[in-house]
Motif scaffolding. Structure first.
Motif, mmCIF file in Angstrom:
data_model
loop_
_atom_site.group_PDB
_atom_site.id
_atom_site.type_symbol
_atom_site.label_atom_id
_atom_site.label_comp_id
_atom_site.label_asym_id
_atom_site.label_seq_id
_atom_site.Cartn_x
_atom_site.Cartn_y
_atom_site.Cartn_z
ATOM 1 N N GLY A 48 0.816 -1.213 0.000
ATOM 2 C CA GLY A 48 0.000 0.000 0.000
ATOM 3 C C GLY A 48 0.846 1.257 0.000
ATOM 4 O O GLY A 48 1.701 1.458 -0.859
ATOM 5 N N GLU A 49 0.652 2.092 1.019
ATOM 6 C CA GLU A 49 1.346 3.374 1.114
ATOM 7 C C GLU A 49 2.856 3.173 1.241
ATOM 8 O O GLU A 49 3.322 2.235 1.863
ATOM 9 C CB GLU A 49 0.856 4.143 2.335
ATOM 10 C CG GLU A 49 -0.566 4.619 2.217
ATOM 11 C CD GLU A 49 -0.992 5.397 3.442
ATOM 12 O OE1 GLU A 49 -0.148 6.071 4.065
ATOM 13 O OE2 GLU A 49 -2.173 5.310 3.777
ATOM 14 N N GLY A 50 3.600 4.094 0.624
ATOM 15 C CA GLY A 50 5.047 4.076 0.733
ATOM 16 C C GLY A 50 5.743 3.286 -0.350
ATOM 17 O O GLY A 50 6.965 3.208 -0.372
ATOM 18 N N SER A 54 2.096 0.488 -5.806
ATOM 19 C CA SER A 54 1.264 -0.288 -4.886
ATOM 20 C C SER A 54 0.484 -1.329 -5.675
ATOM 21 O O SER A 54 0.285 -1.198 -6.875
ATOM 22 C CB SER A 54 0.325 0.635 -4.109
ATOM 23 O OG SER A 54 -0.516 1.328 -5.008
ATOM 24 N N THR A 72 10.217 0.109 -2.286
ATOM 25 C CA THR A 72 9.775 1.376 -1.712
ATOM 26 C C THR A 72 10.385 2.554 -2.452
ATOM 27 O O THR A 72 11.397 2.427 -3.131
ATOM 28 C CB THR A 72 10.161 1.501 -0.228
ATOM 29 O OG1 THR A 72 11.579 1.567 -0.131
ATOM 30 C CG2 THR A 72 9.626 0.359 0.581
ATOM 31 N N LYS A 95 -1.674 -6.869 4.038
ATOM 32 C CA LYS A 95 -1.429 -5.609 3.346
ATOM 33 C C LYS A 95 -0.412 -4.841 4.170
ATOM 34 O O LYS A 95 -0.569 -4.696 5.382
ATOM 35 C CB LYS A 95 -2.710 -4.802 3.221
ATOM 36 C CG LYS A 95 -2.505 -3.466 2.535
ATOM 37 C CD LYS A 95 -3.788 -2.672 2.467
ATOM 38 C CE LYS A 95 -3.530 -1.412 1.675
ATOM 39 N NZ LYS A 95 -3.767 -0.220 2.419
ATOM 40 N N ASP A 97 1.867 -1.285 4.757
ATOM 41 C CA ASP A 97 2.051 0.139 4.525
ATOM 42 C C ASP A 97 3.355 0.534 5.188
ATOM 43 O O ASP A 97 3.633 0.127 6.324
ATOM 44 C CB ASP A 97 0.897 0.958 5.125
ATOM 45 C CG ASP A 97 -0.415 0.717 4.390
ATOM 46 O OD1 ASP A 97 -0.416 0.783 3.153
ATOM 47 O OD2 ASP A 97 -1.433 0.482 5.062
ATOM 48 N N SER A 99 6.082 3.828 6.073
ATOM 49 C CA SER A 99 6.228 5.275 6.174
ATOM 50 C C SER A 99 7.501 5.583 6.939
ATOM 51 O O SER A 99 8.083 4.715 7.590
ATOM 52 C CB SER A 99 5.011 5.896 6.870
ATOM 53 O OG SER A 99 4.877 5.372 8.174
ATOM 54 N N SER A 109 3.493 -1.033 8.995
ATOM 55 C CA SER A 109 2.214 -1.432 9.595
ATOM 56 C C SER A 109 1.542 -2.440 8.661
ATOM 57 O O SER A 109 1.773 -2.437 7.458
ATOM 58 C CB SER A 109 1.310 -0.225 9.832
ATOM 59 O OG SER A 109 1.008 0.417 8.617
ATOM 60 N N SER A 110 0.733 -3.296 9.252
ATOM 61 C CA SER A 110 0.072 -4.324 8.444
ATOM 62 C C SER A 110 -1.398 -4.429 8.812
ATOM 63 O O SER A 110 -1.813 -4.076 9.906
ATOM 64 C CB SER A 110 0.752 -5.681 8.633
ATOM 65 O OG SER A 110 0.517 -6.166 9.927
#
Length: 183
Positions: A48-50, A54, A72, A95, A97, A99, A109-110
């Motif tokens: 996802g993010e980062g 994605s 990344t 999933k 993410d 940062s 994070s997941s």
């Protein structure tokens, strides 16, 4: 008794079909595959993010952190120490993410992929890892039944396994059988 012209070919055809059926039972065509396929340790992960791109990717669980970090576009990814966070272990259907924290370190994070994606990828669902939107992805579940499932879990606790869904009003043996392939 006189045989008509069509009886002899009909009897011959029936005997041929019987012989073919018996032959299939005696000599099945399916055997071991010509080439044995090795068990793979590939897992589906949603990034996802980062991440520069994605989406859902397949990783080898033995090499997955290195592969994830290489995708990344974060400056702090270079500060990655190579240690796997305790809470984020390789598992099909998660999933991720990423940062950068205030100290320019990588924060991971997941969460679980949405049920519709897991179903499309053939990743088994678990009733305790689903939310209202996930329940509605299953065939035959609308907003009201999904709400009843969530209310039952809030009132009576986690289901533990798929069969425990029977305790919800409106879910009977037929629905359980219809959904069995997803869990």
């Amino acid at each position: 008794m006189k045989w008509s012209a069509g009886v002899l070919p009909l009897v011959t055809l029936m005997l041929l079909l019987i012989a073919l059926n018996v032959g299939r039972q005696l000599f099945p065509r399916e055997g071991p595959p010509a080439v044995l396929l090795a068990e793979t340790d590939l897992i589906w992960i949603e990034l996802g993010e980062g991440f520069a791109r994605s989406g859902v990717y397949q990783f080898s669980d033995a090499q997955w952190w290195e592969g994830v970090i290489s995708l990344t576009n974060l400056d702090c990814a270079g500060n990655y120490s190579g240690e796997i966070p305790d809470l984020v272990m390789p598992s099909a259907g998660i999933k991720l993410d990423l940062s950068c924290s205030d100290l320019n370190s990588l924060h991971i994070s997941s969460a679980w992929m949405r049920a519709a994606k897991r179903m499309a990828l053939g990743i088994p669902l678990h009733p305790d890892r689903m939310n209202l939107e996930d329940w509605q992805a299953l065939p035959g579940i609308g907003p009201r039944l999904a709400e009843r499932i969530e209310q039952d879990r809030q009132k009576n606790g986690d289901y533990g396994d798929f069969e425990a869904l029977r305790r919800v009003s409106g879910i009977g043996p037929k629905r359980i059988d219809d959904w069995r392939g997803y869990f």
